[in-house]
Design an enzyme around this catalytic site. Structure first.
Site, PDB file in Angstrom:
ATOM      1  N   ARG A  94      -7.089  -1.352   2.423  1.00 10.37           N
ATOM      2  CA  ARG A  94      -7.865  -0.267   3.024  1.00 10.37           C
ATOM      3  C   ARG A  94      -9.314  -0.719   3.146  1.00 10.37           C
ATOM      4  O   ARG A  94      -9.880  -1.282   2.204  1.00 10.37           O
ATOM      5  CB  ARG A  94      -7.756   1.008   2.172  1.00 10.37           C
ATOM      6  CG  ARG A  94      -6.328   1.523   2.107  1.00 10.37           C
ATOM      7  CD  ARG A  94      -6.168   2.780   1.294  1.00 10.37           C
ATOM      8  NE  ARG A  94      -4.753   3.133   1.190  1.00 10.37           N
ATOM      9  CZ  ARG A  94      -4.268   4.140   0.489  1.00 10.37           C
ATOM     10  NH1 ARG A  94      -5.105   4.929  -0.188  1.00 10.37           N
ATOM     11  NH2 ARG A  94      -2.957   4.381   0.452  1.00 10.37           N
TER      12      ARG A  94
ATOM     13  N   GLN B 279       0.638  -0.509  -5.416  1.00  4.86           N
ATOM     14  CA  GLN B 279       1.064   0.783  -5.955  1.00  4.86           C
ATOM     15  C   GLN B 279       2.493   0.681  -6.460  1.00  4.86           C
ATOM     16  O   GLN B 279       3.285  -0.104  -5.930  1.00  4.86           O
ATOM     17  CB  GLN B 279       1.013   1.875  -4.882  1.00  4.86           C
ATOM     18  CG  GLN B 279      -0.369   2.376  -4.543  1.00  4.86           C
ATOM     19  CD  GLN B 279      -0.318   3.520  -3.539  1.00  4.86           C
ATOM     20  OE1 GLN B 279       0.560   3.568  -2.699  1.00  4.86           O
ATOM     21  NE2 GLN B 279      -1.261   4.436  -3.637  1.00  4.86           N
TER      22      GLN B 279
ATOM     23  N   HIS C 112       9.352   6.359  -2.291  1.00  2.51           N
ATOM     24  CA  HIS C 112       9.600   7.403  -1.310  1.00  2.51           C
ATOM     25  C   HIS C 112      11.047   7.850  -1.411  1.00  2.51           C
ATOM     26  O   HIS C 112      11.957   7.017  -1.464  1.00  2.51           O
ATOM     27  CB  HIS C 112       9.283   6.918   0.105  1.00  2.51           C
ATOM     28  CG  HIS C 112       7.837   6.618   0.306  1.00  2.51           C
ATOM     29  ND1 HIS C 112       7.335   5.331   0.246  1.00  2.51           N
ATOM     30  CD2 HIS C 112       6.782   7.432   0.503  1.00  2.51           C
ATOM     31  CE1 HIS C 112       6.014   5.379   0.430  1.00  2.51           C
ATOM     32  NE2 HIS C 112       5.666   6.642   0.584  1.00  2.51           N
TER      33      HIS C 112
END
Length: 458
Positions: free
Chosen positions: A170, A188, A192
């Protein structure tokens, strides 16, 4: 994870402005706090040689060998917990074409925080690729949607759970970069879950249980959970939102008790309600860590579907969840939390062997080999199940007192001294960190001791 939120063009300008100004105040305080924390963390990390930063790649961490040991142990720990909950790990690309980010909505709302990737030599591409623009991924969820969509899905398969440890990027402002806590490249424990409406409550319950188990292992038991509900600019059906919020509230009541969580009215993401977990460390500092988010938006944008029990097709609900959150930020929290005194199972320096003089060096080397379980068989492959410990040898021409003091300063969990008596008896003098009491144990007993500590996360 899908962390950005859509700011509605139809919202009331005044309230949006107030929220914007308040956000800047919170960000300024958070940045100041992160900077002070980062300085102390970096000093300790430098002393223990865990990681480094370099201007050649601002905001990207260079994990040194000892820091990499901790990083890998955290990944191994969480992968085992995820497997138990039915997650299947996938590895997805780091770059995607602009079209995918347009489908997910990131290009319109998040492009300024993304890195663009373009090839320099256009002659290498055929006509269909010459004008393609790629984006370096800031989150994994669109890629997981692509995986889900590739195959025909049935309600009998759901829930489908994917985990992903790919590095994310990012484009944070250079002035906001602070050590491990605010970076441009990070990882991370990303997960999901694609499920039906009826499965949401059970999946959230399992996630909250996992949060409590994992944080308890690290002694991080002081945290609070907040349910963020439907904002003004929500998308989707009101009935879906009401049901989802009710499901989350029921789970929180069941797992925490009715008065042990708080409500954030209207602070949910535009695509669904969420649970945010704020963790307080031993110094009273609060950190955003785990998150659980319900998403009605991405499955619709990617036209995901599964065959239901009536031979029709329904759209799944997508749950975004992370326990560590950013592994880099979680490591910074742990460095601060433990003050460099790592528990044995997580420690990058588990033991050090110190021979008293030159006559004891060869025996000390054999002890290191036995304790670390380092194979010296270079003719055959090492077994995947082989247990290893991080055991070093300090046979420098320094006094025993000097080497012992330095070992304590580096944070070794155990110091093992070897002299004439130890060689004769086969019992080694082992001293735990922070304790002057010496125990006499043979090598096999020490290995057993190490295994018990590691298996019990001590």
């Amino acid at each position: 994870m899908l962390i950005f939120e859509l700011h509605s063009k139809l919202g009331i300008f005044k309230s949006a402005l107030v929220r914007h100004l308040c956000s800047h105040v919170r960000d300024a305080k958070a940045a100041a706090h992160a900077a002070s924390t980062s300085t102390a963390t970096l000093e300790l990390a430098t002393k223990q040689q865990l990681y480094m930063l370099d201007s050649n790649s601002p905001g990207s961490v260079f994990f040194l060998p000892h820091g990499t040991r901790i990083f890998n142990k955290l990944l191994k720990f969480m992968k085992l917990q995820q497997e138990k909950q039915g997650f299947n790990e996938v590895i997805t690309p780091l770059i995607y074409k602009k079209q995918l980010w347009e489908t997910s909505g990131h290009w319109a709302k998040y492009a300024e925080d993304m890195f663009r990737v373009e090839g320099n030599d256009k002659s290498k591409f055929d006509d269909s690729e010459k004008d393609d623009i790629y984006g370096l991924k800031p989150m994994n969820c669109p890629g997981h949607c692509v995986v889900f969509k590739r195959f025909n899905r049935s309600y009998k398969e759901l829930p489908i759970r994917y985990s992903d440890w790919s590095s994310l990027h990012r484009n944070e402002a250079s002035g906001a970069l602070t050590g491990l806590t605010r970076v441009r490249r990070f990882h991370q424990d990303d997960g999901h879950i694609f499920c039906t409406h009826d499965q949401v409550e059970d999946e959230i319950s399992k996630t909250i249980k996992l949060i409590k188990i994992c944080y308890g292992i690290f002694g991080l038991n002081n945290f609070r959970m907040m349910l963020s509900t439907r904002p003004e600019n929500y998308i989707g059906e009101l009935s879906d939102w009401d049901r989802a919020e009710n499901d989350l509230a029921n789970v929180l009541n069941s797992e925490l008790g009715q008065n042990n969580w708080s409500l954030r009215e209207g602070d949910g993401a535009f695509y669904g309600p969420k649970i945010d977990i704020l963790l307080t460390d031993q110094f009273g500092k609060e950190h955003q860590a785990a998150t659980i988010q319900l998403d009605f938006q991405l499955p619709q944008r990617f036209e995901l579907e599964y065959q239901n029990d009536k031979d029709g097709f329904d759209t799944p609900i997508m749950i975004h969840r992370a326990i560590f959150g950013s592994v880099e930020r979680f490591m910074a929290l742990l460095i601060d939390h433990y003050g460099g005194k790592w528990p044995f199972w997580l420690s990058p320096r588990q033991a050090i062997v110190i021979p008293i003089n030159d006559n004891h060096k060869e025996y000390a080397k054999s002890v290191v080999q036995q304790l670390s379980n380092e194979s010296q068989d270079f003719e055959n492959a090492t077994k995947l199940s082989q247990t290893k410990f991080f055991v070093d040898l300090d046979d420098r021409a320094e006094t025993v007192g000097f080497r012992t003091k330095e070992a304590i300063g580096k944070g070794y969990n155990f110091i093992i001294l070897i002299g004439d008596k130890e060689i004769e008896s086969g019992k080694l003098a082992i001293r735990p960190r922070g304790d002057r009491n010496i125990e006499k144990l043979d090598v096999a007993s020490i290995v057993t001791k190490f295994k018990i500590l590691e298996n019990n996360y001590r």
